[in-house]
Design a protein around this motif. Structure first.
Motif, mmCIF file in Angstrom:
data_model
loop_
_atom_site.group_PDB
_atom_site.id
_atom_site.type_symbol
_atom_site.label_atom_id
_atom_site.label_comp_id
_atom_site.label_asym_id
_atom_site.label_seq_id
_atom_site.Cartn_x
_atom_site.Cartn_y
_atom_site.Cartn_z
ATOM 1 N N GLY A 171 38.429 36.245 24.023
ATOM 2 C CA GLY A 171 38.618 36.692 25.389
ATOM 3 C C GLY A 171 39.863 37.537 25.519
ATOM 4 O O GLY A 171 40.618 37.720 24.553
ATOM 5 N N PRO A 172 40.121 38.096 26.709
ATOM 6 C CA PRO A 172 41.317 38.916 26.926
ATOM 7 C C PRO A 172 42.597 38.130 26.675
ATOM 8 O O PRO A 172 42.657 36.923 26.883
ATOM 9 C CB PRO A 172 41.198 39.326 28.397
ATOM 10 N N ARG A 190 39.335 45.564 36.166
ATOM 11 C CA ARG A 190 38.087 44.894 35.794
ATOM 12 C C ARG A 190 37.051 44.924 36.907
ATOM 13 O O ARG A 190 35.861 44.765 36.633
ATOM 14 C CB ARG A 190 38.389 43.422 35.430
ATOM 15 N N ARG A 266 44.809 34.094 34.560
ATOM 16 C CA ARG A 266 43.971 35.060 33.861
ATOM 17 C C ARG A 266 43.289 35.993 34.865
ATOM 18 O O ARG A 266 42.589 35.546 35.774
ATOM 19 C CB ARG A 266 42.911 34.355 33.025
ATOM 20 N N ASP A 268 40.762 37.974 34.232
ATOM 21 C CA ASP A 268 39.304 37.902 34.044
ATOM 22 C C ASP A 268 38.726 36.686 34.752
ATOM 23 O O ASP A 268 37.608 36.735 35.290
ATOM 24 C CB ASP A 268 38.954 37.876 32.559
ATOM 25 N N SER A 269 39.478 35.596 34.798
ATOM 26 C CA SER A 269 39.019 34.417 35.515
ATOM 27 C C SER A 269 38.994 34.673 37.023
ATOM 28 O O SER A 269 38.068 34.234 37.723
ATOM 29 C CB SER A 269 39.927 33.226 35.193
ATOM 30 N N TYR A 307 31.978 33.594 27.254
ATOM 31 C CA TYR A 307 32.064 34.608 26.202
ATOM 32 C C TYR A 307 31.375 34.156 24.916
ATOM 33 O O TYR A 307 31.122 34.965 24.026
ATOM 34 C CB TYR A 307 33.533 34.942 25.898
#
Length: 528
Positions: A171-172, A190, A266, A268-269, A307
Protein backbone atom coordinates in the motif's frame (compact mmCIF):
# COMPACT_ATOMS: atom_id res chain seq x y z
CA UNK A 1 -33.82 11.44 38.23
CA UNK A 2 -34.98 13.30 35.11
CA UNK A 3 -35.58 16.47 37.13
CA UNK A 4 -32.06 16.30 38.60
CA UNK A 5 -30.63 15.83 35.13
CA UNK A 6 -32.55 18.86 33.80
CA UNK A 7 -31.31 21.01 36.68
CA UNK A 8 -27.73 19.87 36.06
CA UNK A 9 -28.14 20.54 32.35
CA UNK A 10 -29.45 24.06 32.94
CA UNK A 11 -26.52 24.81 35.27
CA UNK A 12 -24.06 23.57 32.66
CA UNK A 13 -25.68 25.70 29.95
CA UNK A 14 -25.56 28.75 32.24
CA UNK A 15 -21.86 28.13 32.93
CA UNK A 16 -21.19 27.78 29.20
CA UNK A 17 -22.96 31.06 28.42
CA UNK A 18 -20.97 32.84 31.12
CA UNK A 19 -17.76 31.34 29.74
CA UNK A 20 -18.63 32.46 26.20
CA UNK A 21 -19.41 35.99 27.37
CA UNK A 22 -16.12 36.07 29.31
CA UNK A 23 -14.06 35.05 26.28
CA UNK A 24 -15.90 37.44 23.96
CA UNK A 25 -15.27 40.30 26.38
CA UNK A 26 -11.58 39.41 26.61
CA UNK A 27 -11.24 39.22 22.84
CA UNK A 28 -12.99 42.56 22.40
CA UNK A 29 -10.64 44.11 24.93
CA UNK A 30 -7.61 42.58 23.21
CA UNK A 31 -8.59 43.50 19.67
CA UNK A 32 -11.32 46.06 19.25
CA UNK A 33 -13.15 46.17 15.89
CA UNK A 34 -11.76 49.64 15.22
CA UNK A 35 -11.81 51.15 11.78
CA UNK A 36 -8.52 51.36 9.96
CA UNK A 37 -6.65 54.55 10.79
CA UNK A 38 -5.68 57.28 8.26
CA UNK A 39 -1.94 56.50 8.07
CA UNK A 40 -0.01 53.27 7.71
CA UNK A 41 2.22 54.18 10.66
CA UNK A 42 -0.77 54.54 13.00
CA UNK A 43 -2.07 51.15 11.92
CA UNK A 44 1.33 49.52 12.39
CA UNK A 45 1.72 51.07 15.85
CA UNK A 46 -1.76 49.89 16.84
CA UNK A 47 -1.00 46.30 15.84
CA UNK A 48 2.35 46.42 17.64
CA UNK A 49 0.56 47.55 20.79
CA UNK A 50 -2.12 44.84 20.50
CA UNK A 51 0.49 42.11 20.08
CA UNK A 52 2.62 43.45 22.92
CA UNK A 53 5.48 44.57 20.67
CA UNK A 54 6.35 40.92 19.93
CA UNK A 55 9.91 40.22 18.84
CA UNK A 56 8.73 38.01 15.96
CA UNK A 57 6.44 40.66 14.47
CA UNK A 58 8.19 42.08 11.40
CA UNK A 59 7.22 45.59 10.25
CA UNK A 60 8.57 47.11 7.01
CA UNK A 61 7.67 50.75 6.36
CA UNK A 62 8.47 52.58 3.12
CA UNK A 63 7.21 55.41 0.90
CA UNK A 64 5.97 55.40 -2.68
CA UNK A 65 6.16 58.55 -4.74
CA UNK A 66 7.79 60.40 -1.81
CA UNK A 67 4.35 61.06 -0.34
CA UNK A 68 2.34 57.89 0.28
CA UNK A 69 3.48 55.84 3.25
CA UNK A 70 3.06 52.06 3.28
CA UNK A 71 3.59 49.39 5.94
CA UNK A 72 3.87 45.62 5.60
CA UNK A 73 3.44 43.45 8.71
CA UNK A 74 3.87 39.69 9.18
CA UNK A 75 5.02 37.14 11.76
CA UNK A 76 8.56 35.90 11.25
CA UNK A 77 8.93 32.18 10.40
CA UNK A 78 5.21 31.81 9.68
CA UNK A 79 5.30 33.27 6.18
CA UNK A 80 7.16 32.37 3.03
CA UNK A 81 9.73 35.19 3.02
CA UNK A 82 10.61 34.62 -0.63
CA UNK A 83 7.03 35.49 -1.62
CA UNK A 84 6.97 38.56 0.66
CA UNK A 85 10.35 39.86 -0.55
CA UNK A 86 10.16 39.09 -4.27
CA UNK A 87 6.46 39.48 -5.06
CA UNK A 88 5.33 42.16 -2.61
CA UNK A 89 8.12 44.33 -1.22
CA UNK A 90 10.42 44.43 -4.26
CA UNK A 91 7.73 45.48 -6.82
CA UNK A 92 6.40 48.17 -4.47
CA UNK A 93 9.75 49.61 -3.32
CA UNK A 94 11.12 49.66 -6.87
CA UNK A 95 7.96 51.27 -8.18
CA UNK A 96 8.53 54.34 -10.38
CA UNK A 97 5.10 55.82 -9.70
CA UNK A 98 5.24 59.59 -9.12
CA UNK A 99 2.53 62.09 -8.25
CA UNK A 100 -0.06 59.43 -7.62
CA UNK A 101 -3.03 59.39 -5.23
CA UNK A 102 -3.86 56.76 -2.64
CA UNK A 103 -6.90 55.46 -4.53
CA UNK A 104 -4.97 55.12 -7.76
CA UNK A 105 -2.04 53.47 -5.96
CA UNK A 106 -4.42 50.97 -4.32
CA UNK A 107 -5.83 50.05 -7.75
CA UNK A 108 -2.37 49.58 -9.24
CA UNK A 109 -1.17 47.54 -6.25
CA UNK A 110 -4.16 45.19 -6.21
CA UNK A 111 -4.46 44.73 -9.98
CA UNK A 112 -0.91 44.60 -11.32
CA UNK A 113 1.90 45.40 -8.91
CA UNK A 114 1.53 42.72 -6.23
CA UNK A 115 2.14 39.26 -7.71
CA UNK A 116 0.52 37.14 -5.00
CA UNK A 117 -2.27 34.76 -5.91
CA UNK A 118 -4.41 34.90 -2.76
CA UNK A 119 -5.55 38.38 -1.70
CA UNK A 120 -8.52 39.85 0.13
CA UNK A 121 -9.46 43.12 1.80
CA UNK A 122 -9.92 43.90 5.50
CA UNK A 123 -12.23 46.66 6.67
CA UNK A 124 -11.13 46.80 10.33
CA UNK A 125 -8.02 46.27 12.41
CA UNK A 126 -9.37 43.20 14.18
CA UNK A 127 -9.53 41.33 10.88
CA UNK A 128 -6.01 42.49 10.07
CA UNK A 129 -4.65 41.21 13.40
CA UNK A 130 -6.36 37.83 12.94
CA UNK A 131 -4.86 37.58 9.46
CA UNK A 132 -1.34 38.27 10.76
CA UNK A 133 -1.76 35.62 13.46
CA UNK A 134 -2.98 33.19 10.77
CA UNK A 135 0.38 33.51 8.92
CA UNK A 136 -0.81 36.03 6.32
CA UNK A 137 0.81 39.35 5.46
CA UNK A 138 -1.02 42.69 5.78
CA UNK A 139 -0.37 45.82 3.71
CA UNK A 140 -1.48 49.31 4.83
CA UNK A 141 -1.45 52.40 2.59
CA UNK A 142 -1.83 56.00 3.75
CA UNK A 143 -5.26 57.44 3.15
CA UNK A 144 -7.02 54.08 2.62
CA UNK A 145 -9.74 52.88 5.01
CA UNK A 146 -8.97 49.25 4.21
CA UNK A 147 -6.00 46.90 4.30
CA UNK A 148 -4.82 44.25 1.86
CA UNK A 149 -4.35 40.73 3.21
CA UNK A 150 -2.02 38.49 1.21
CA UNK A 151 -1.80 34.72 1.53
CA UNK A 152 1.87 34.07 2.24
CA UNK A 153 1.71 31.06 4.56
CA UNK A 154 4.95 29.14 4.54
CA UNK A 155 6.00 27.85 7.96
CA UNK A 156 8.37 24.90 8.43
CA UNK A 157 6.64 21.51 8.35
CA UNK A 158 7.51 17.84 8.75
CA UNK A 159 8.14 16.00 5.52
CA UNK A 160 5.68 13.35 4.37
CA UNK A 161 6.48 9.99 5.97
CA UNK A 162 4.88 6.60 6.53
CA UNK A 163 2.34 6.45 9.39
CA UNK A 164 3.91 4.59 12.31
CA UNK A 165 0.61 3.39 13.80
CA UNK A 166 -0.86 2.12 10.50
CA UNK A 167 2.01 0.40 8.74
CA UNK A 168 1.14 -1.93 5.87
CA UNK A 169 3.07 -4.45 3.81
CA UNK A 170 1.35 -3.48 0.57
CA UNK A 171 0.00 0.00 0.00
CA UNK A 172 0.99 3.69 -0.08
CA UNK A 173 3.79 4.77 2.22
CA UNK A 174 2.76 8.38 2.79
CA UNK A 175 0.77 9.73 5.72
CA UNK A 176 -1.13 12.90 6.44
CA UNK A 177 0.74 15.97 7.64
CA UNK A 178 0.28 18.44 10.48
CA UNK A 179 -0.19 21.09 7.78
CA UNK A 180 -3.78 20.88 6.57
CA UNK A 181 -3.11 22.13 3.04
CA UNK A 182 -0.61 19.29 2.51
CA UNK A 183 -3.04 16.72 3.88
CA UNK A 184 -5.81 18.05 1.67
CA UNK A 185 -3.49 17.95 -1.34
CA UNK A 186 -2.73 14.25 -0.71
CA UNK A 187 -6.46 13.52 -0.51
CA UNK A 188 -7.28 15.51 -3.65
CA UNK A 189 -4.47 13.75 -5.48
CA UNK A 190 -6.39 10.49 -4.99
CA UNK A 191 -9.93 11.86 -5.25
CA UNK A 192 -10.32 13.92 -8.43
CA UNK A 193 -14.06 14.18 -8.15
CA UNK A 194 -15.63 17.62 -8.80
CA UNK A 195 -18.28 16.73 -6.20
CA UNK A 196 -15.65 16.56 -3.45
CA UNK A 197 -16.49 19.29 -0.94
CA UNK A 198 -14.46 20.99 1.81
CA UNK A 199 -15.97 23.28 4.44
CA UNK A 200 -13.75 25.26 6.80
CA UNK A 201 -14.44 26.19 10.41
CA UNK A 202 -12.42 28.18 12.94
CA UNK A 203 -12.49 26.72 16.45
CA UNK A 204 -10.88 27.99 19.63
CA UNK A 205 -11.26 31.58 20.74
CA UNK A 206 -7.53 31.77 21.38
CA UNK A 207 -5.94 29.20 19.08
CA UNK A 208 -8.15 29.99 16.03
CA UNK A 209 -7.60 26.45 14.78
CA UNK A 210 -8.70 25.72 11.22
CA UNK A 211 -10.91 22.64 10.90
CA UNK A 212 -11.98 21.14 7.58
CA UNK A 213 -15.08 19.00 6.94
CA UNK A 214 -14.67 16.73 3.92
CA UNK A 215 -17.38 14.82 2.07
CA UNK A 216 -18.54 13.89 -1.43
CA UNK A 217 -21.74 15.59 -2.46
CA UNK A 218 -24.10 13.07 -4.03
CA UNK A 219 -22.69 10.16 -2.00
CA UNK A 220 -22.64 11.27 1.65
CA UNK A 221 -26.01 11.51 3.36
CA UNK A 222 -26.91 15.20 3.67
CA UNK A 223 -28.47 14.62 7.12
CA UNK A 224 -25.20 13.16 8.47
CA UNK A 225 -23.21 16.04 6.94
CA UNK A 226 -25.60 18.57 8.51
CA UNK A 227 -25.43 16.82 11.88
CA UNK A 228 -21.61 16.86 11.89
CA UNK A 229 -21.56 20.50 10.78
CA UNK A 230 -24.01 21.54 13.51
CA UNK A 231 -22.04 19.76 16.23
CA UNK A 232 -18.81 21.41 15.11
CA UNK A 233 -20.47 24.82 15.18
CA UNK A 234 -21.66 24.17 18.74
CA UNK A 235 -18.09 23.76 20.04
CA UNK A 236 -17.18 26.69 22.29
CA UNK A 237 -13.71 26.32 23.74
CA UNK A 238 -10.63 28.50 24.12
CA UNK A 239 -8.31 26.16 22.21
CA UNK A 240 -8.24 23.11 19.93
CA UNK A 241 -4.80 21.51 19.67
CA UNK A 242 -5.63 18.06 18.26
CA UNK A 243 -8.49 16.20 16.61
CA UNK A 244 -9.13 14.37 19.91
CA UNK A 245 -10.67 17.59 21.28
CA UNK A 246 -13.29 17.56 18.52
CA UNK A 247 -13.84 13.79 18.68
CA UNK A 248 -14.87 13.94 22.34
CA UNK A 249 -17.08 17.00 21.86
CA UNK A 250 -19.16 15.82 18.89
CA UNK A 251 -19.56 12.07 19.46
CA UNK A 252 -23.02 10.75 20.35
CA UNK A 253 -22.12 9.31 23.74
CA UNK A 254 -19.19 9.86 26.09
CA UNK A 255 -19.99 7.13 28.64
CA UNK A 256 -18.56 4.28 26.60
CA UNK A 257 -15.08 2.79 26.36
CA UNK A 258 -15.48 2.24 22.60
CA UNK A 259 -14.43 4.84 20.03
CA UNK A 260 -17.41 6.22 18.11
CA UNK A 261 -15.19 7.91 15.52
CA UNK A 262 -12.18 6.46 13.77
CA UNK A 263 -8.91 8.34 13.39
CA UNK A 264 -6.40 7.64 10.66
CA UNK A 265 -3.15 9.07 9.31
CA UNK A 266 -3.49 7.52 5.86
CA UNK A 267 -4.85 9.59 2.94
CA UNK A 268 -5.87 6.43 1.06
CA UNK A 269 -7.93 5.35 4.05
CA UNK A 270 -9.65 8.76 4.19
CA UNK A 271 -10.57 8.52 0.51
CA UNK A 272 -11.87 4.95 0.94
CA UNK A 273 -14.17 6.07 3.76
CA UNK A 274 -15.38 9.09 1.77
CA UNK A 275 -16.29 6.80 -1.12
CA UNK A 276 -18.46 4.77 1.26
CA UNK A 277 -20.52 7.85 2.13
CA UNK A 278 -18.80 8.92 5.34
CA UNK A 279 -17.33 12.31 6.20
CA UNK A 280 -13.82 13.21 7.33
CA UNK A 281 -12.56 15.97 9.61
CA UNK A 282 -9.09 17.49 9.25
CA UNK A 283 -7.59 19.67 11.99
CA UNK A 284 -4.68 22.04 11.51
CA UNK A 285 -1.69 20.92 13.56
CA UNK A 286 -2.32 17.16 13.65
CA UNK A 287 -1.94 14.36 11.08
CA UNK A 288 -4.89 12.41 12.51
CA UNK A 289 -8.10 12.73 10.49
CA UNK A 290 -11.44 11.79 12.03
CA UNK A 291 -13.88 9.53 10.20
CA UNK A 292 -17.62 9.59 10.94
CA UNK A 293 -19.86 7.70 11.29
CA UNK A 294 -18.02 4.63 12.61
CA UNK A 295 -19.14 1.06 13.26
CA UNK A 296 -17.55 -1.57 15.47
CA UNK A 297 -16.27 -3.86 12.73
CA UNK A 298 -14.33 -1.18 10.84
CA UNK A 299 -11.82 -0.84 13.68
CA UNK A 300 -10.63 -4.35 12.81
CA UNK A 301 -10.06 -3.55 9.15
CA UNK A 302 -6.69 -2.62 7.74
CA UNK A 303 -6.24 -0.54 4.55
CA UNK A 304 -4.23 -3.48 3.29
CA UNK A 305 -7.38 -5.65 3.34
CA UNK A 306 -8.48 -4.06 0.07
CA UNK A 307 -5.10 -4.38 -1.65
CA UNK A 308 -4.66 -8.14 -1.15
CA UNK A 309 -6.73 -11.10 -2.38
CA UNK A 310 -10.13 -11.54 -0.76
CA UNK A 311 -9.34 -14.97 0.73
CA UNK A 312 -6.18 -13.61 2.38
CA UNK A 313 -8.17 -10.70 3.79
CA UNK A 314 -10.89 -13.01 5.11
CA UNK A 315 -8.30 -15.21 6.84
CA UNK A 316 -6.58 -12.22 8.44
CA UNK A 317 -9.89 -10.79 9.64
CA UNK A 318 -10.72 -14.07 11.36
CA UNK A 319 -7.28 -13.98 12.96
CA UNK A 320 -8.02 -10.49 14.26
CA UNK A 321 -11.40 -11.64 15.56
CA UNK A 322 -9.76 -14.52 17.45
CA UNK A 323 -7.13 -12.10 18.76
CA UNK A 324 -9.82 -9.71 20.00
CA UNK A 325 -11.61 -12.50 21.90
CA UNK A 326 -8.30 -13.73 23.32
CA UNK A 327 -7.22 -10.25 24.43
CA UNK A 328 -10.58 -9.71 26.10
CA UNK A 329 -11.33 -13.06 27.76
CA UNK A 330 -8.19 -15.20 28.09
CA UNK A 331 -7.11 -14.04 31.60
CA UNK A 332 -10.72 -14.14 32.81
CA UNK A 333 -11.16 -17.71 31.52
CA UNK A 334 -7.94 -18.76 33.26
CA UNK A 335 -9.25 -17.44 36.58
CA UNK A 336 -12.67 -19.03 36.08
CA UNK A 337 -11.26 -22.47 35.28
CA UNK A 338 -8.59 -22.48 38.01
CA UNK A 339 -10.72 -20.98 40.80
CA UNK A 340 -14.28 -22.15 40.06
CA UNK A 341 -14.35 -24.88 37.41
CA UNK A 342 -11.17 -27.03 37.67
CA UNK A 343 -13.19 -30.07 36.58
CA UNK A 344 -13.36 -28.58 33.06
CA UNK A 345 -9.56 -28.69 32.70
CA UNK A 346 -8.11 -31.94 31.22
CA UNK A 347 -6.55 -34.11 33.90
CA UNK A 348 -2.94 -33.98 32.65
CA UNK A 349 -3.11 -30.23 32.17
CA UNK A 350 -4.68 -29.74 35.61
CA UNK A 351 -1.88 -31.75 37.24
CA UNK A 352 0.79 -29.70 35.42
CA UNK A 353 -0.89 -26.41 36.38
CA UNK A 354 -1.25 -27.51 40.01
CA UNK A 355 2.45 -28.42 40.14
CA UNK A 356 3.35 -25.00 38.72
CA UNK A 357 1.17 -23.23 41.30
CA UNK A 358 2.36 -25.28 44.27
CA UNK A 359 4.87 -22.64 45.42
CA UNK A 360 2.90 -19.53 44.37
CA UNK A 361 1.79 -17.53 47.45
CA UNK A 362 -1.01 -15.64 45.62
CA UNK A 363 -4.47 -16.55 44.45
CA UNK A 364 -5.08 -16.92 40.71
CA UNK A 365 -6.90 -13.58 40.61
CA UNK A 366 -4.13 -11.64 42.33
CA UNK A 367 -1.58 -13.44 40.18
CA UNK A 368 -3.32 -12.36 36.97
CA UNK A 369 -3.80 -8.77 38.14
CA UNK A 370 -0.14 -8.41 39.12
CA UNK A 371 1.03 -9.74 35.77
CA UNK A 372 -1.45 -7.67 33.75
CA UNK A 373 -0.56 -4.46 35.57
CA UNK A 374 3.15 -5.21 35.13
CA UNK A 375 2.65 -5.72 31.39
CA UNK A 376 0.72 -2.45 31.10
CA UNK A 377 3.52 -0.61 32.92
CA UNK A 378 6.13 -2.14 30.61
CA UNK A 379 4.02 -1.31 27.56
CA UNK A 380 3.64 2.32 28.63
CA UNK A 381 7.34 2.60 29.47
CA UNK A 382 8.36 1.22 26.07
CA UNK A 383 6.18 3.86 24.35
CA UNK A 384 7.42 6.84 26.38
CA UNK A 385 11.13 6.02 26.30
CA UNK A 386 13.32 7.11 23.35
CA UNK A 387 13.16 4.90 20.28
CA UNK A 388 16.42 2.94 20.67
CA UNK A 389 15.68 2.17 24.34
CA UNK A 390 12.02 1.15 23.97
CA UNK A 391 12.59 -2.31 22.41
CA UNK A 392 15.28 -3.01 25.01
CA UNK A 393 12.75 -2.44 27.81
CA UNK A 394 10.38 -4.89 26.13
CA UNK A 395 13.05 -7.59 25.87
CA UNK A 396 14.18 -7.05 29.46
CA UNK A 397 10.60 -7.14 30.74
CA UNK A 398 9.62 -10.23 28.76
CA UNK A 399 12.73 -12.36 29.29
CA UNK A 400 14.61 -11.28 32.38
CA UNK A 401 11.71 -10.28 34.64
CA UNK A 402 9.49 -13.12 33.38
CA UNK A 403 12.09 -15.78 34.10
CA UNK A 404 12.94 -14.17 37.43
CA UNK A 405 9.39 -14.16 38.79
CA UNK A 406 8.81 -17.78 37.70
CA UNK A 407 12.10 -18.93 39.24
CA UNK A 408 11.28 -17.10 42.44
CA UNK A 409 7.92 -18.86 42.64
CA UNK A 410 5.93 -15.63 42.60
CA UNK A 411 3.82 -16.66 39.59
CA UNK A 412 3.21 -19.93 37.79
CA UNK A 413 4.53 -20.70 34.28
CA UNK A 414 0.94 -21.03 33.03
CA UNK A 415 0.04 -17.43 33.87
CA UNK A 416 3.15 -16.17 32.04
CA UNK A 417 1.92 -18.00 28.94
CA UNK A 418 -1.63 -16.67 29.35
CA UNK A 419 -0.53 -13.04 29.83
CA UNK A 420 1.98 -13.33 26.99
CA UNK A 421 -0.69 -14.61 24.57
CA UNK A 422 -3.07 -11.88 25.74
CA UNK A 423 -0.50 -9.17 25.14
CA UNK A 424 0.40 -10.47 21.68
CA UNK A 425 -3.29 -10.73 20.78
CA UNK A 426 -3.91 -7.10 21.73
CA UNK A 427 -1.22 -6.02 19.26
CA UNK A 428 -3.08 -7.67 16.36
CA UNK A 429 -5.70 -4.91 16.39
CA UNK A 430 -5.04 -2.39 13.56
CA UNK A 431 -6.69 0.42 15.57
CA UNK A 432 -4.82 1.70 18.63
CA UNK A 433 -7.82 3.34 20.35
CA UNK A 434 -9.99 0.23 19.84
CA UNK A 435 -7.22 -1.92 21.35
CA UNK A 436 -7.16 0.32 24.43
CA UNK A 437 -10.91 -0.29 24.87
CA UNK A 438 -10.34 -4.04 24.91
CA UNK A 439 -7.48 -3.64 27.40
CA UNK A 440 -9.73 -1.68 29.77
CA UNK A 441 -12.61 -4.15 29.51
CA UNK A 442 -10.23 -7.04 30.18
CA UNK A 443 -9.85 -5.91 33.79
CA UNK A 444 -13.64 -5.75 34.17
CA UNK A 445 -13.94 -9.36 32.96
CA UNK A 446 -11.15 -10.41 35.34
CA UNK A 447 -13.18 -9.01 38.26
CA UNK A 448 -16.37 -10.73 37.05
CA UNK A 449 -14.55 -14.06 36.63
CA UNK A 450 -13.00 -13.76 40.09
CA UNK A 451 -16.45 -13.13 41.59
CA UNK A 452 -18.80 -15.44 39.68
CA UNK A 453 -16.60 -17.66 37.49
CA UNK A 454 -17.95 -18.55 34.04
CA UNK A 455 -21.34 -17.13 35.03
CA UNK A 456 -19.71 -13.75 35.51
CA UNK A 457 -18.03 -13.95 32.09
CA UNK A 458 -21.38 -14.87 30.51
CA UNK A 459 -23.13 -11.99 32.28
CA UNK A 460 -20.40 -9.55 31.27
CA UNK A 461 -20.56 -10.70 27.64
CA UNK A 462 -24.34 -10.21 27.54
CA UNK A 463 -24.08 -6.72 29.05
CA UNK A 464 -21.29 -5.85 26.62
CA UNK A 465 -23.37 -6.93 23.62
CA UNK A 466 -26.39 -4.97 24.89
CA UNK A 467 -24.18 -1.89 25.32
CA UNK A 468 -22.76 -2.24 21.79
CA UNK A 469 -26.18 -2.70 20.23
CA UNK A 470 -27.58 0.52 21.74
CA UNK A 471 -24.61 2.67 20.68
CA UNK A 472 -24.99 5.10 17.78
CA UNK A 473 -22.48 7.07 15.75
CA UNK A 474 -24.27 10.08 14.23
CA UNK A 475 -27.44 8.03 14.10
CA UNK A 476 -25.81 4.94 12.54
CA UNK A 477 -26.10 1.70 14.59
CA UNK A 478 -22.67 0.82 15.98
CA UNK A 479 -23.09 -2.91 15.34
CA UNK A 480 -24.17 -2.54 11.70
CA UNK A 481 -24.43 -4.66 9.58
CA UNK A 482 -25.05 -7.32 12.27
CA UNK A 483 -27.64 -5.40 14.30
CA UNK A 484 -29.79 -4.55 12.46
CA UNK A 485 -28.91 -7.40 10.12
CA UNK A 486 -28.17 -6.46 6.51
CA UNK A 487 -27.18 -9.47 4.42
CA UNK A 488 -25.84 -7.37 1.55
CA UNK A 489 -23.42 -5.45 3.81
CA UNK A 490 -22.08 -8.72 5.23
CA UNK A 491 -20.04 -8.99 2.04
CA UNK A 492 -17.54 -6.64 3.66
CA UNK A 493 -17.65 -7.41 7.38
CA UNK A 494 -15.59 -10.11 9.08
CA UNK A 495 -15.28 -11.63 5.61
CA UNK A 496 -14.58 -9.88 2.32
CA UNK A 497 -15.96 -11.11 -0.97
CA UNK A 498 -14.26 -10.34 -4.32
CA UNK A 499 -14.53 -6.77 -5.55
CA UNK A 500 -16.80 -7.70 -8.45
CA UNK A 501 -19.51 -8.72 -5.95
CA UNK A 502 -19.27 -5.56 -3.84
CA UNK A 503 -21.40 -3.51 -6.20
CA UNK A 504 -23.14 -1.34 -3.60
CA UNK A 505 -21.99 0.95 -0.84
CA UNK A 506 -22.81 -0.03 2.77
CA UNK A 507 -26.46 0.77 3.43
CA UNK A 508 -25.78 1.65 7.10
CA UNK A 509 -24.33 5.04 6.12
CA UNK A 510 -27.40 5.87 3.98
CA UNK A 511 -25.42 6.98 0.90
CA UNK A 512 -27.30 9.04 -1.67
CA UNK A 513 -25.65 7.09 -4.49
CA UNK A 514 -25.74 3.43 -3.49
CA UNK A 515 -24.05 1.95 -6.57
CA UNK A 516 -20.29 1.62 -6.21
CA UNK A 517 -19.61 -0.71 -9.13
CA UNK A 518 -22.08 -1.43 -11.89
CA UNK A 519 -22.69 -5.14 -12.08
CA UNK A 520 -25.14 -6.86 -14.40
CA UNK A 521 -28.20 -6.32 -12.16
CA UNK A 522 -27.39 -2.70 -11.36
CA UNK A 523 -26.76 -1.99 -15.06
CA UNK A 524 -30.16 -3.41 -15.98
CA UNK A 525 -31.85 -1.28 -13.29
CA UNK A 526 -30.16 1.93 -14.41
CA UNK A 527 -30.83 1.28 -18.11
CA UNK A 528 -34.50 0.55 -17.43
Amino acid sequence: MKKSYRIWRLKEQRKQRMLDEHFEKQMEEAVSPEAIKPTAKENADFIKNVLGDCADLVTRSFTIGEEIGCAVLFIDELVNKEIVHNFLLRPMINSQEKQIGAEELWTIVTQSMVEVGETKEADDLKTAVEAILSADTVLFIDGMDKALILGTKGWAARSVSEPRAEAVVRGPREGLSETMCWSLAMIRHRLRDPNFRVKYFTLGKRTKTTVGLLYIEGISDSHIVKKVEDRINEIKVDGVLESGYIEEMIQDQIWTPFPLMQNTERPDSVVAHLLEGKVAILVEGTPHALIAPAVFSQFYYSPEDYYEKYYQTTFLRFIRLISMVSALLLPALYIAFVSFHPEMIPANLAIAMAAGRASVPFTATLEVLLMEISVEILREASIRLPGPIGPTIGIVGALVIGNAVVSAGLVSPAIVIVVGLTTISSYANPSYNAAISIRLLRFLFIILAATFGLYGITLGTMLLILHLVQLRSFGVPYMAPFAPLNLRDLRDSFVRVPWKWMTRRPAAYRPSDTIRKEGRNEHEQTSS
